[in-house]
Design an enzyme around this catalytic site. Structure first.
Site, mmCIF file in Angstrom:
data_model
loop_
_atom_site.group_PDB
_atom_site.id
_atom_site.type_symbol
_atom_site.label_atom_id
_atom_site.label_comp_id
_atom_site.label_asym_id
_atom_site.label_seq_id
_atom_site.Cartn_x
_atom_site.Cartn_y
_atom_site.Cartn_z
ATOM 1 N N GLU A 133 86.196 45.766 25.151
ATOM 2 C CA GLU A 133 85.064 45.027 24.706
ATOM 3 C C GLU A 133 85.382 43.699 24.396
ATOM 4 O O GLU A 133 86.490 43.548 23.898
ATOM 5 C CB GLU A 133 84.279 45.669 23.566
ATOM 6 C CG GLU A 133 83.963 47.488 23.806
ATOM 7 C CD GLU A 133 82.775 47.586 25.025
ATOM 8 O OE1 GLU A 133 82.554 46.474 25.568
ATOM 9 O OE2 GLU A 133 82.448 48.445 25.307
ATOM 10 N N CYS A 145 81.222 47.246 27.954
ATOM 11 C CA CYS A 145 81.405 46.009 28.630
ATOM 12 C C CYS A 145 81.813 46.017 29.987
ATOM 13 O O CYS A 145 81.075 45.486 30.816
ATOM 14 C CB CYS A 145 82.515 44.977 27.903
ATOM 15 S SG CYS A 145 82.532 43.354 28.652
#
Length: 227
Positions: free
Chosen positions: A105, A2
């Site tokens: 994430e 991410c």
């Protein structure tokens, strides 16, 4: 991956994890980094080898070639394409290790906000991530780096379908070595990253979503949901 990580230990802790006897040129400082919520485009501590000296520098997270002005600088590079695509070809030979304590994430679990997860090594050691970049003796606006990512496997894929290529210390040293060919480096990145079994992941508080937030509370597990 991410695009958020932690570097809270001191640079000497990261150098110790790498276990290299080379002389160290440290421009990062002696104190713990204390950064629990590191975002792209900021300067991140990394390790690289130059003329036999291990350099610890703060380098901008993100890079693009001079001709790619029509897009944001990527922060990651897919291992399947990085060695051969024209975008990253100029920096593929310039390898670095990005030592991190963990990364984050976000997972859509049906709530109004996505649930953040922290991922780290089970053994408590830093994750030595394979990276490449542009590095100058005198840092300038064109310097930067990307972290190489691979497909997630095992249970980690439930958190995110991509993960950084994390190397064991002996492979991380080989990654940095100038005697390692580009072909060898590609095979290492493709096939020798640490398996998902080496990691643990758990839910953390949503406050990590604000890049201005720092502190140990960001890496504290929500115990009842930890794995």
């Amino acid at each position: 991956m991410c695009g958020r990580l932690s570097q809270y230990r001191g640079i000497h802790d990261f150098v110790d994890a790498l276990s290299m006897s080379n002389p160290l040129a440290n421009s990062v400082g002696e104190q713990p980094l204390g950064r629990y919520n590191v975002a792209p485009t900021t300067r991140v501590a990394l390790l690289r080898l130059d003329d036999g000296v291990l350099h610890a520098d703060l380098v901008r997270w993100g890079w693009r070639p001079h001709w790619a002005k029509d897009r944001a600088a990527p922060i990651n590079a897919r291992v399947e394409k990085v060695a051969h695509g024209p975008f990253f070809r100029p920096i593929w030979p310039h390898r670095a290790i990005v030592p991190i304590d963990n990364w984050f994430e976000w997972v859509d679990e049906g709530s109004p906000k996505k649930q953040p997860y922290l991922i780290r090594r089970k053994d408590g050691r830093p994750s030595l991530c394979a990276g490449i970049g542009q590095f100058s003796a005198e840092p300038n606006e064109h310097d930067g780096f990307v972290i190489i990512t691979a497909d997630s496997v095992g249970g980690m894929v439930d958190v995110h379908d991509r993960r950084p290529v994390v190397l064991a210390p002996d492979l991380a040293r080989e990654w940095l070595a100038p005697t390692t060919s580009k072909e060898q480096a590609e095979q290492m990145a493709l096939n020798l990253g640490e398996p998902s079994e080496a990691f643990e992941w758990f839910r953390v508080g949503v406050s990590v979503g604000n890049v201005r937030n720092q502190g140990t509370d960001l890496i504290t597990p929500q115990v009842e949901n930890s794995r």
